[in-house]
Design a protein around this motif. Structure first.
Motif, PDB file in Angstrom:
ATOM      1  N   HIS A  54       0.867  -1.179   0.000  1.00  0.00           N
ATOM      2  CA  HIS A  54       0.000   0.000   0.000  1.00  0.00           C
ATOM      3  C   HIS A  54       0.907   1.233   0.000  1.00  0.00           C
ATOM      4  N   PRO A  55       0.479   2.340  -0.607  1.00  0.00           N
ATOM      5  CA  PRO A  55       1.324   3.543  -0.605  1.00  0.00           C
ATOM      6  C   PRO A  55       1.737   4.018   0.798  1.00  0.00           C
ATOM      7  N   ASP A  56       0.939   3.717   1.815  1.00  0.00           N
ATOM      8  CA  ASP A  56       1.268   4.130   3.183  1.00  0.00           C
ATOM      9  C   ASP A  56       1.953   3.024   3.990  1.00  0.00           C
ATOM     10  N   ALA A  57       2.388   1.957   3.344  1.00  0.00           N
ATOM     11  CA  ALA A  57       2.969   0.820   4.062  1.00  0.00           C
ATOM     12  C   ALA A  57       4.170   1.233   4.912  1.00  0.00           C
ATOM     13  N   GLU A  58       5.006   2.126   4.402  1.00  0.00           N
ATOM     14  CA  GLU A  58       6.175   2.531   5.178  1.00  0.00           C
ATOM     15  C   GLU A  58       5.765   3.269   6.457  1.00  0.00           C
ATOM     16  N   LYS A  59       4.682   4.026   6.385  1.00  0.00           N
ATOM     17  CA  LYS A  59       4.166   4.699   7.577  1.00  0.00           C
ATOM     18  C   LYS A  59       3.706   3.668   8.619  1.00  0.00           C
ATOM     19  N   PHE A  60       3.033   2.619   8.173  1.00  0.00           N
ATOM     20  CA  PHE A  60       2.603   1.552   9.083  1.00  0.00           C
ATOM     21  C   PHE A  60       3.804   0.812   9.666  1.00  0.00           C
ATOM     22  N   LEU A  61       4.814   0.577   8.844  1.00  0.00           N
ATOM     23  CA  LEU A  61       6.023  -0.097   9.313  1.00  0.00           C
ATOM     24  C   LEU A  61       6.724   0.752  10.370  1.00  0.00           C
ATOM     25  N   ARG A  62       6.829   2.032  10.119  1.00  0.00           N
ATOM     26  CA  ARG A  62       7.445   2.947  11.096  1.00  0.00           C
ATOM     27  C   ARG A  62       6.668   2.929  12.406  1.00  0.00           C
ATOM     28  N   ARG A  63       5.337   2.915  12.306  1.00  0.00           N
ATOM     29  CA  ARG A  63       4.521   2.885  13.517  1.00  0.00           C
ATOM     30  C   ARG A  63       4.763   1.604  14.317  1.00  0.00           C
ATOM     31  N   CYS A  64       4.865   0.466  13.632  1.00  0.00           N
ATOM     32  CA  CYS A  64       5.162  -0.795  14.323  1.00  0.00           C
ATOM     33  C   CYS A  64       6.499  -0.702  15.046  1.00  0.00           C
ATOM     34  N   CYS A  65       7.500  -0.185  14.363  1.00  0.00           N
ATOM     35  CA  CYS A  65       8.827  -0.048  14.977  1.00  0.00           C
ATOM     36  C   CYS A  65       8.779   0.896  16.169  1.00  0.00           C
ATOM     37  N   GLU A  66       8.106   2.011  16.015  1.00  0.00           N
ATOM     38  CA  GLU A  66       7.999   2.979  17.117  1.00  0.00           C
ATOM     39  C   GLU A  66       7.279   2.377  18.317  1.00  0.00           C
ATOM     40  N   GLN A  67       6.194   1.645  18.060  1.00  0.00           N
ATOM     41  CA  GLN A  67       5.435   1.052  19.165  1.00  0.00           C
ATOM     42  C   GLN A  67       6.263   0.022  19.920  1.00  0.00           C
ATOM     43  N   VAL A  68       6.944  -0.862  19.210  1.00  0.00           N
ATOM     44  CA  VAL A  68       7.756  -1.873  19.876  1.00  0.00           C
ATOM     45  C   VAL A  68       8.911  -1.215  20.612  1.00  0.00           C
ATOM     46  N   SER A  69       9.501  -0.196  20.024  1.00  0.00           N
ATOM     47  CA  SER A  69      10.593   0.519  20.687  1.00  0.00           C
ATOM     48  C   SER A  69      10.105   1.197  21.967  1.00  0.00           C
ATOM     49  N   THR A  70       8.965   1.848  21.900  1.00  0.00           N
ATOM     50  CA  THR A  70       8.403   2.531  23.074  1.00  0.00           C
ATOM     51  C   THR A  70       8.026   1.525  24.161  1.00  0.00           C
ATOM     52  N   GLU A  71       7.357   0.449  23.776  1.00  0.00           N
ATOM     53  CA  GLU A  71       6.918  -0.549  24.755  1.00  0.00           C
ATOM     54  C   GLU A  71       8.079  -1.271  25.425  1.00  0.00           C
ATOM     55  N   SER A  72       9.132  -1.534  24.660  1.00  0.00           N
ATOM     56  CA  SER A  72      10.257  -2.314  25.187  1.00  0.00           C
ATOM     57  C   SER A  72      11.399  -1.452  25.712  1.00  0.00           C
ATOM     58  N   GLY A  73      11.449  -0.198  25.250  1.00  0.00           N
ATOM     59  CA  GLY A  73      12.568   0.661  25.599  1.00  0.00           C
ATOM     60  C   GLY A  73      13.844   0.315  24.840  1.00  0.00           C
ATOM     61  N   LEU A  74      13.698  -0.427  23.740  1.00  0.00           N
ATOM     62  CA  LEU A  74      14.844  -0.911  22.977  1.00  0.00           C
ATOM     63  C   LEU A  74      14.912  -0.256  21.602  1.00  0.00           C
ATOM     64  N   LEU A  75      16.076  -0.363  20.980  1.00  0.00           N
ATOM     65  CA  LEU A  75      16.240   0.110  19.607  1.00  0.00           C
ATOM     66  C   LEU A  75      15.773  -0.974  18.646  1.00  0.00           C
ATOM     67  N   VAL A  76      14.973  -0.590  17.656  1.00  0.00           N
ATOM     68  CA  VAL A  76      14.482  -1.542  16.670  1.00  0.00           C
ATOM     69  C   VAL A  76      14.625  -0.952  15.275  1.00  0.00           C
ATOM     70  N   ALA A  77      14.679  -1.823  14.281  1.00  0.00           N
ATOM     71  CA  ALA A  77      14.741  -1.410  12.886  1.00  0.00           C
ATOM     72  C   ALA A  77      14.140  -2.518  12.034  1.00  0.00           C
ATOM     73  N   ALA A  78      13.582  -2.140  10.882  1.00  0.00           N
ATOM     74  CA  ALA A  78      13.019  -3.142   9.975  1.00  0.00           C
ATOM     75  C   ALA A  78      12.973  -2.592   8.557  1.00  0.00           C
ATOM     76  N   VAL A  79      13.256  -3.483   7.606  1.00  0.00           N
ATOM     77  CA  VAL A  79      13.141  -3.152   6.188  1.00  0.00           C
ATOM     78  C   VAL A  79      12.424  -4.321   5.515  1.00  0.00           C
ATOM     79  N   HIS A  80      11.391  -4.003   4.722  1.00  0.00           N
ATOM     80  CA  HIS A  80      10.627  -5.030   4.009  1.00  0.00           C
ATOM     81  C   HIS A  80      10.814  -4.811   2.517  1.00  0.00           C
ATOM     82  N   ARG A  81      11.009  -5.875   1.816  1.00  0.00           N
ATOM     83  CA  ARG A  81      11.214  -5.829   0.372  1.00  0.00           C
ATOM     84  C   ARG A  81       9.877  -5.873  -0.350  1.00  0.00           C
TER      85      ARG A  81
END
Length: 137
Positions: A54-81
């Motif tokens: 979807h054109p907004d997929a990267e925004k959703f991916l960023r939100r997932c990373c931000e949520q897991v980072s906030t909840e865990s207090g850890l650094l996270v990163a992800a790239v999807h092909r």
């Protein structure tokens, strides 16, 4: 805190670059998950697949990373092909850095599950014999 790496890419993925986005001397563990295109599914031989986002997929991916980072207090990163992939290609690289391995493993598993559930990316498998099928629709 470092900039968050959360990207959709039509280029081959580099696990070392995703690892580098989270790694640091303060972390005792970096867990990197690589999702690889396999040669079978549901008892059928898979020759290739393609991902469409979807054109907004990267925004959703960023939100997932931000949520897991906030909840865990850890650094996270992800790239999807996206685009056409062949057997053995990397479809997803996700990384989490933590002081200890148990929390890194747990957060990485959570991140991957959230990405699969929340990021609007669709997979079309190409089976031997010319049959194609959208997965999970």
């Amino acid at each position: 805190m470092r900039d968050l790496l959360a990207a959709i890419s039509d280029q081959p993925l580099d696990p070392a670059a995703v690892d580098a986005a989270v790694a640091g001397p303060e972390h005792g563990a970096v867990v990197v998950f690589t999702g690889v295109v396999r040669n079978h599914d549901g008892g059928q031989s898979v020759s290739a697949l393609e991902y469409q986002a979807h054109p907004d997929a990267e925004k959703f991916l960023r939100r997932c990373c931000e949520q897991v980072s906030t909840e865990s207090g850890l650094l996270v990163a992800a790239v999807h092909r996206v685009g056409p992939l062949t057997v053995g290609d990397l479809a997803l690289v996700a990384a989490v850095a933590a002081p200890h391995r148990a929390e890194a493993f747990a957060a990485c598993a959570l991140l991957v599950e959230r990405i699969k559930a929340e990021v609007p990316i669709w997979k079309r498998q190409h089976f031997d014999g010319g049959v194609t099928e959208w997965v999970g629709l």
